[in-house]
Design a protein around this motif. Structure first.
Motif, PDB file in Angstrom:
ATOM      1  N   PRO A  77       0.834  -1.210   0.000  1.00 52.91           N
ATOM      2  CA  PRO A  77       0.000   0.000   0.000  1.00 52.91           C
ATOM      3  C   PRO A  77       0.867   1.258   0.000  1.00 52.91           C
ATOM      4  N   LEU A  78       0.298   2.346  -0.456  1.00 51.33           N
ATOM      5  CA  LEU A  78       0.977   3.635  -0.413  1.00 51.33           C
ATOM      6  C   LEU A  78       0.876   4.223   0.989  1.00 51.33           C
ATOM      7  N   ASN A  79       1.866   5.015   1.368  1.00 47.42           N
ATOM      8  CA  ASN A  79       1.859   5.682   2.663  1.00 47.42           C
ATOM      9  C   ASN A  79       0.845   6.815   2.706  1.00 47.42           C
ATOM     10  N   LEU A  80       0.141   6.931   3.825  1.00 51.06           N
ATOM     11  CA  LEU A  80      -0.608   8.151   4.108  1.00 51.06           C
ATOM     12  C   LEU A  80       0.417   9.251   4.366  1.00 51.06           C
ATOM     13  N   SER A  81       0.099  10.468   4.009  1.00 51.96           N
ATOM     14  CA  SER A  81       1.051  11.548   4.270  1.00 51.96           C
ATOM     15  C   SER A  81       1.097  11.904   5.763  1.00 51.96           C
ATOM     16  N   GLN A  82      -0.038  11.827   6.441  1.00 57.28           N
ATOM     17  CA  GLN A  82      -0.126  12.130   7.870  1.00 57.28           C
ATOM     18  C   GLN A  82      -1.167  11.208   8.503  1.00 57.28           C
ATOM     19  N   GLY A  83      -1.026  10.976   9.800  1.00 56.62           N
ATOM     20  CA  GLY A  83      -2.014  10.197  10.540  1.00 56.62           C
ATOM     21  C   GLY A  83      -1.971   8.717  10.225  1.00 56.62           C
ATOM     22  N   GLY A  84      -3.005   8.021  10.678  1.00 53.07           N
ATOM     23  CA  GLY A  84      -3.098   6.589  10.457  1.00 53.07           C
ATOM     24  C   GLY A  84      -2.202   5.799  11.394  1.00 53.07           C
ATOM     25  N   HIS A  85      -1.899   4.592  10.990  1.00 57.16           N
ATOM     26  CA  HIS A  85      -1.097   3.671  11.790  1.00 57.16           C
ATOM     27  C   HIS A  85       0.159   3.309  11.009  1.00 57.16           C
ATOM     28  N   GLN A  86       1.283   3.336  11.697  1.00 56.66           N
ATOM     29  CA  GLN A  86       2.543   2.927  11.079  1.00 56.66           C
ATOM     30  C   GLN A  86       2.711   1.429  11.293  1.00 56.66           C
ATOM     31  N   LEU A  87       2.743   0.689  10.207  1.00 54.84           N
ATOM     32  CA  LEU A  87       2.951  -0.751  10.298  1.00 54.84           C
ATOM     33  C   LEU A  87       4.400  -1.083   9.987  1.00 54.84           C
ATOM     34  N   ILE A  88       4.846  -2.215  10.490  1.00 55.96           N
ATOM     35  CA  ILE A  88       6.180  -2.723  10.182  1.00 55.96           C
ATOM     36  C   ILE A  88       6.014  -4.072   9.507  1.00 55.96           C
ATOM     37  N   PHE A  89       6.504  -4.164   8.273  1.00 53.25           N
ATOM     38  CA  PHE A  89       6.547  -5.449   7.569  1.00 53.25           C
ATOM     39  C   PHE A  89       7.762  -6.245   8.010  1.00 53.25           C
ATOM     40  N   THR A  90       8.899  -5.559   8.085  1.00 52.62           N
ATOM     41  CA  THR A  90      10.167  -6.240   8.344  1.00 52.62           C
ATOM     42  C   THR A  90      11.096  -5.362   9.157  1.00 52.62           C
ATOM     43  N   ILE A  91      11.756  -5.992  10.108  1.00 50.94           N
ATOM     44  CA  ILE A  91      12.934  -5.405  10.730  1.00 50.94           C
ATOM     45  C   ILE A  91      13.985  -6.506  10.655  1.00 50.94           C
ATOM     46  N   ALA A  92      15.139  -6.154  10.140  1.00 50.95           N
ATOM     47  CA  ALA A  92      16.205  -7.146   9.968  1.00 50.95           C
ATOM     48  C   ALA A  92      17.537  -6.526  10.371  1.00 50.95           C
ATOM     49  N   ILE A  93      18.317  -7.313  11.084  1.00 54.54           N
ATOM     50  CA  ILE A  93      19.637  -6.888  11.545  1.00 54.54           C
ATOM     51  C   ILE A  93      20.652  -7.918  11.070  1.00 54.54           C
ATOM     52  N   SER A  94      21.804  -7.469  10.615  1.00 53.21           N
ATOM     53  CA  SER A  94      22.873  -8.372  10.200  1.00 53.21           C
ATOM     54  C   SER A  94      23.209  -9.336  11.338  1.00 53.21           C
ATOM     55  N   PRO A  95      23.380 -10.614  11.027  1.00 51.94           N
ATOM     56  CA  PRO A  95      23.760 -11.577  12.079  1.00 51.94           C
ATOM     57  C   PRO A  95      25.004 -11.139  12.855  1.00 51.94           C
ATOM     58  N   ASN A  96      25.927 -10.434  12.208  1.00 52.05           N
ATOM     59  CA  ASN A  96      27.151  -9.976  12.872  1.00 52.05           C
ATOM     60  C   ASN A  96      26.915  -8.844  13.867  1.00 52.05           C
ATOM     61  N   TYR A  97      25.713  -8.243  13.845  1.00 53.69           N
ATOM     62  CA  TYR A  97      25.421  -7.098  14.710  1.00 53.69           C
ATOM     63  C   TYR A  97      24.280  -7.359  15.685  1.00 53.69           C
ATOM     64  N   ARG A  98      23.746  -8.562  15.685  1.00 53.43           N
ATOM     65  CA  ARG A  98      22.642  -8.875  16.598  1.00 53.43           C
ATOM     66  C   ARG A  98      23.133  -8.904  18.038  1.00 53.43           C
ATOM     67  N   GLY A  99      22.227  -8.583  18.957  1.00 53.17           N
ATOM     68  CA  GLY A  99      22.561  -8.594  20.375  1.00 53.17           C
ATOM     69  C   GLY A  99      23.285  -7.352  20.846  1.00 53.17           C
TER      70      GLY A  99
END
Length: 162
Positions: A77-99
């Motif tokens: 979906p396209l982003n609303l310019s203002q308001g609404g709810h911010q969803l997260i599809f993905t958060i990913a961190i390099s295995p070398n930087y986890r923790g």
């Protein structure tokens, strides 16, 4: 470390992190990520180390719906310019930087963007084992999601911000 919005030049590194963090059924394709970079430019945040290597990212749309819906994974979906709810599809961190707290820092910076754009909440789905991480970052478990993405059981997590 430096935060920046994703560009097509980041695509290969984004895909490396996506494949390192998610199984084949869960991971987004290169075409999906090209679409996300184009459509969600304002809400596709990367973090790079001091050498300029991408070590993490978070992406999702700002929409009227409170929680992630499976069809959003296939049709960004396209982003609303203002308001609404911010969803997260993905958060990913390099295995070398986890923790090292990188994920928490990325969530905090992403929340700053959401607050600036007057979002009501930030929401995501996660596997049961990740619930404590998100609770530590201020999210509340809203129960099992209707999602069947990747043939997994997902939990809705939400953080009210405005």
């Amino acid at each position: 470390m430096k935060y920046d919005l994703a560009t097509m030049e980041d695509l290969n590194e984004i895909m490396d992190l996506e494949r390192a963090g998610f199984n084949k059924e869960e991971a987004g394709s290169e075409e999906v990520y090209k679409d996300r970079i184009n459509k969600l430019h304002d809400t596709f945040l990367t973090i790079k180390n001091d050498s300029g290597k991408l070590i993490g990212f978070v992406v999702g749309p700002a929409v009227k719906k409170r929680f992630v819906q499976d069809e959003m994974y296939d049709d960004t979906p396209l982003n609303l310019s203002q308001g609404g709810h911010q969803l997260i599809f993905t958060i990913a961190i390099s295995p070398n930087y986890r923790g090292r707290g990188i994920g928490s820092k990325l969530l905090s910076e992403f929340e700053n963007i959401a607050r600036k754009n007057h979002r009501e909440s930030i929401a995501l789905t996660c596997l049961e084992g990740k619930i404590p991480f998100y609770e530590k970052n201020g999210f509340a478990d809203q129960g099992v999601s209707a999602s069947s993405h990747g043939n997994e059981i997902w939990y809705n997590m939400e953080k009210i911000i405005n």
